[in-house]
Design a protein around this motif. Sequence first.
Motif, mmCIF file in Angstrom:
data_model
loop_
_atom_site.group_PDB
_atom_site.id
_atom_site.type_symbol
_atom_site.label_atom_id
_atom_site.label_comp_id
_atom_site.label_asym_id
_atom_site.label_seq_id
_atom_site.Cartn_x
_atom_site.Cartn_y
_atom_site.Cartn_z
ATOM 1 N N GLU A 30 -101.943 120.032 -98.343
ATOM 2 C CA GLU A 30 -100.736 119.220 -98.205
ATOM 3 C C GLU A 30 -99.535 119.900 -98.872
ATOM 4 O O GLU A 30 -98.419 119.872 -98.349
ATOM 5 N N SER A 31 -99.776 120.512 -100.037
ATOM 6 C CA SER A 31 -98.701 121.234 -100.709
ATOM 7 C C SER A 31 -98.231 122.417 -99.863
ATOM 8 O O SER A 31 -97.028 122.679 -99.735
ATOM 9 N N ALA A 32 -99.213 123.126 -99.255
ATOM 10 C CA ALA A 32 -98.852 124.256 -98.397
ATOM 11 C C ALA A 32 -98.079 123.780 -97.183
ATOM 12 O O ALA A 32 -97.114 124.427 -96.737
ATOM 13 N N VAL A 33 -98.475 122.644 -96.595
ATOM 14 C CA VAL A 33 -97.744 122.095 -95.445
ATOM 15 C C VAL A 33 -96.312 121.745 -95.847
ATOM 16 O O VAL A 33 -95.354 121.982 -95.102
ATOM 17 N N GLY A 34 -96.149 121.174 -97.057
ATOM 18 C CA GLY A 34 -94.803 120.856 -97.518
ATOM 19 C C GLY A 34 -93.929 122.105 -97.649
ATOM 20 O O GLY A 34 -92.755 122.104 -97.270
ATOM 21 N N GLU A 35 -94.510 123.181 -98.202
ATOM 22 C CA GLU A 35 -93.762 124.429 -98.320
ATOM 23 C C GLU A 35 -93.447 125.010 -96.946
ATOM 24 O O GLU A 35 -92.371 125.562 -96.712
ATOM 25 N N CYS A 36 -94.411 124.867 -95.999
ATOM 26 C CA CYS A 36 -94.152 125.357 -94.632
ATOM 27 C C CYS A 36 -93.020 124.577 -93.972
ATOM 28 O O CYS A 36 -92.188 125.141 -93.251
ATOM 29 N N GLU A 37 -92.995 123.254 -94.205
ATOM 30 C CA GLU A 37 -91.906 122.447 -93.658
ATOM 31 C C GLU A 37 -90.562 122.871 -94.244
ATOM 32 O O GLU A 37 -89.546 122.921 -93.551
ATOM 33 N N ARG A 38 -90.596 123.181 -95.538
ATOM 34 C CA ARG A 38 -89.369 123.662 -96.171
ATOM 35 C C ARG A 38 -88.925 124.979 -95.544
ATOM 36 O O ARG A 38 -87.748 125.175 -95.229
ATOM 37 N N LEU A 39 -89.875 125.906 -95.347
ATOM 38 C CA LEU A 39 -89.555 127.172 -94.675
ATOM 39 C C LEU A 39 -89.023 126.934 -93.266
ATOM 40 O O LEU A 39 -88.076 127.586 -92.815
ATOM 41 N N SER A 40 -89.637 126.000 -92.554
ATOM 42 C CA SER A 40 -89.204 125.704 -91.191
ATOM 43 C C SER A 40 -87.771 125.191 -91.165
ATOM 44 O O SER A 40 -86.976 125.585 -90.307
ATOM 45 N N ARG A 41 -87.440 124.301 -92.143
ATOM 46 C CA ARG A 41 -86.065 123.790 -92.194
ATOM 47 C C ARG A 41 -85.077 124.913 -92.495
ATOM 48 O O ARG A 41 -83.998 124.977 -91.904
ATOM 49 N N ILE A 42 -85.429 125.803 -93.422
ATOM 50 C CA ILE A 42 -84.537 126.921 -93.756
ATOM 51 C C ILE A 42 -84.319 127.810 -92.540
ATOM 52 O O ILE A 42 -83.181 128.159 -92.192
ATOM 53 N N VAL A 43 -85.416 128.170 -91.865
ATOM 54 C CA VAL A 43 -85.299 129.049 -90.699
ATOM 55 C C VAL A 43 -84.507 128.374 -89.581
ATOM 56 O O VAL A 43 -83.660 128.987 -88.929
ATOM 57 N N ASP A 44 -84.771 127.079 -89.362
ATOM 58 C CA ASP A 44 -84.055 126.351 -88.314
ATOM 59 C C ASP A 44 -82.557 126.319 -88.598
ATOM 60 O O ASP A 44 -81.731 126.553 -87.707
ATOM 61 N N ASN A 45 -82.211 126.014 -89.854
ATOM 62 C CA ASN A 45 -80.788 125.971 -90.211
ATOM 63 C C ASN A 45 -80.148 127.357 -90.114
ATOM 64 O O ASN A 45 -79.001 127.500 -89.666
ATOM 65 N N LEU A 46 -80.876 128.386 -90.527
ATOM 66 C CA LEU A 46 -80.341 129.742 -90.434
ATOM 67 C C LEU A 46 -80.097 130.145 -88.982
ATOM 68 O O LEU A 46 -79.077 130.751 -88.649
ATOM 69 N N LEU A 47 -81.045 129.809 -88.113
ATOM 70 C CA LEU A 47 -80.871 130.130 -86.697
ATOM 71 C C LEU A 47 -79.672 129.389 -86.113
ATOM 72 O O LEU A 47 -78.897 129.951 -85.328
ATOM 73 N N PHE A 48 -79.512 128.145 -86.489
ATOM 74 C CA PHE A 48 -78.377 127.379 -85.986
ATOM 75 C C PHE A 48 -77.053 127.987 -86.449
ATOM 76 O O PHE A 48 -76.124 128.188 -85.664
ATOM 77 N N VAL A 49 -76.953 128.297 -87.741
ATOM 78 C CA VAL A 49 -75.726 128.888 -88.282
ATOM 79 C C VAL A 49 -75.450 130.243 -87.636
ATOM 80 O O VAL A 49 -74.314 130.588 -87.316
ATOM 81 N N ALA A 50 -76.524 131.031 -87.398
ATOM 82 C CA ALA A 50 -76.341 132.337 -86.765
ATOM 83 C C ALA A 50 -75.827 132.192 -85.338
ATOM 84 O O ALA A 50 -74.960 132.945 -84.892
ATOM 85 N N ARG A 51 -76.348 131.202 -84.591
ATOM 86 C CA ARG A 51 -75.873 130.992 -83.222
ATOM 87 C C ARG A 51 -74.412 130.550 -83.216
ATOM 88 O O ARG A 51 -73.633 130.929 -82.351
ATOM 89 N N VAL A 52 -74.044 129.731 -84.184
ATOM 90 C CA VAL A 52 -72.652 129.289 -84.281
ATOM 91 C C VAL A 52 -71.748 130.477 -84.565
ATOM 92 O O VAL A 52 -70.679 130.645 -83.970
ATOM 93 N N ASP A 53 -72.156 131.344 -85.504
ATOM 94 C CA ASP A 53 -71.355 132.517 -85.834
ATOM 95 C C ASP A 53 -71.192 133.431 -84.631
ATOM 96 O O ASP A 53 -70.160 134.080 -84.456
ATOM 97 N N ALA A 54 -72.233 133.518 -83.795
ATOM 98 C CA ALA A 54 -72.166 134.384 -82.609
ATOM 99 C C ALA A 54 -71.538 133.677 -81.419
ATOM 100 O O ALA A 54 -71.496 134.237 -80.327
ATOM 101 N N ALA A 55 -71.061 132.436 -81.601
ATOM 102 C CA ALA A 55 -70.398 131.672 -80.542
ATOM 103 C C ALA A 55 -71.303 131.481 -79.332
ATOM 104 O O ALA A 55 -70.851 131.486 -78.191
ATOM 105 N N ARG A 56 -72.617 131.319 -79.576
ATOM 106 C CA ARG A 56 -73.540 131.100 -78.475
ATOM 107 C C ARG A 56 -74.088 129.667 -78.470
ATOM 108 O O ARG A 56 -74.894 129.313 -77.618
ATOM 109 N N GLU A 57 -73.681 128.858 -79.445
ATOM 110 C CA GLU A 57 -74.172 127.488 -79.506
ATOM 111 C C GLU A 57 -73.393 126.625 -78.518
ATOM 112 O O GLU A 57 -72.180 126.456 -78.643
ATOM 113 N N PRO A 58 -74.041 126.076 -77.483
ATOM 114 C CA PRO A 58 -73.299 125.268 -76.511
ATOM 115 C C PRO A 58 -72.860 123.938 -77.115
ATOM 116 O O PRO A 58 -73.542 123.352 -77.957
ATOM 117 N N ILE A 59 -71.736 123.477 -76.671
ATOM 118 C CA ILE A 59 -71.213 122.194 -77.147
ATOM 119 C C ILE A 59 -71.013 121.286 -75.934
ATOM 120 O O ILE A 59 -70.299 121.642 -75.004
#
Length: 464
Positions: free
Chosen positions: A285-314
């Motif tokens: 369960e602790s490992a799953v929690g850390e994985c969820e944290r990693l997933s949130r970080i990666v998801d947010n990073l990907l979103f911010v990167a797409r915004v910076d590259a002007a590829r995020e559709p609105i």
Amino acid sequence: MFSKHVNPRSIASQLILLFTLATALLLVCGLGVFYSLVVRHAFAEDNAVLADKISAVSADFHESGSSVFADELKARRAGEHPAYWIRILDPQGRTYAETPGMDRLLPPGIFPPGQTLALAVRSPKAYRTGAKLFSLITLNEESGGQAYTLQVAQDRSSDERVERNFAVLFVILLLASVLSAVFIAIIVTRRGLRPLEQMTRSLGRVDPTHLKERIAPANWPRELQPLAVAFDDMLKRLDDSFTRLSQFSADLAHELRTPVTNMMGEAQVALTRERTAAEYRETIESAVGECERLSRIVDNLLFVARVDAAREPIARKRFDARAAVEKIAAFYQTIAEDHHVAIGCSGEGQIYADPDLFERAVGNLLDNALRFTPENGSIQIVVCQRDADFEVAVSDTGCGIAPEHLPRVFDRFYRAESSRGSDGAGLGLALVKSIVDLHGGSATIQSQVGQGTTVKLIFPLPQK
């Protein structure tokens, strides 16, 4: 189809060519006009001298009579090359007297018909024989009651030679001037482009380890100063980007290393000896929690990167902002009740934005506020529609942020003691600002330690 490689044209060669062509054109026009004026003046002067000579010959013919005048012509020695040749024709058109040797060089038939003095001088006939050029004039005169014809020829061969030599001199002068213009253009162009060569050498020294170097526009010519300023601004932006990239890489490595280290440490401890099922479950369960944290970080990073590259559709559309924030508040209501925090919503208006992104931005702000608002505190979400934009303000009664941290709270991975990142990695406010920037709006923050924080998001409305 294969595209042909076109060699870029040299600025120096173009300047030299244009300068040379302009100089040659000006010289041709100037020397041509001067040559024409000189030739015309010489021709007019010869005509004036010829008119004087004709007047003198006519006067002598009338005063001395045809016989005396004929004797004077015959008295001239043969073999001489006079400047003027004179012939007298009797009323029957026969040669009465002439300058010796004139019959071989200038026969009577080549002369124009008889005219008055004014007309004859105005338009003499040009006649060329061999290398000689003559001007021919015919006058009708009367002597002793009989009509005579005077034929006068002016030798203009020497004038023609002078004009020819003058033209050759002009051509030589023109060629010498063009060559001089080319030489001057080369010197001036090289000297004028020397600052560009110095700027090229200065820019050639710039690399990722020397981005602090500047061109110093004050030392360059006025025409190159805007270019130097633009290069300095570009270098500054590159330096800032490299600095942020380096910091981002270091922060990212640190953020990803922490959950990976936690999972690895717990797994290694769990494997040191036999564990009960409950202990293994707790580790997983602790490992799953850390994985969820990693997933949130990666998801947010990907979103911010797409915004910076002007590829995020609105997918923007109008919707009720009050209903949207109440829905978000209802989602966090359970967490708020657990923390004994009250959430209130106020204001009305239609916002123009992407509903999903709007919900994500306001949700991050509300999550941040819940993390840093103490028990019995409150959070207020206020929406306000104005003429050109729509404002969403999220205020809390939390611990606040120190003034020295406020300028950097929207930077990625930036965290202070009271940092407000929804995922604990310092990406929450960076993600919120990226969403607002994607809409062409702005995000501002106001905070005082111990008195709470207010974050305002501005979304522009479509122009009517």
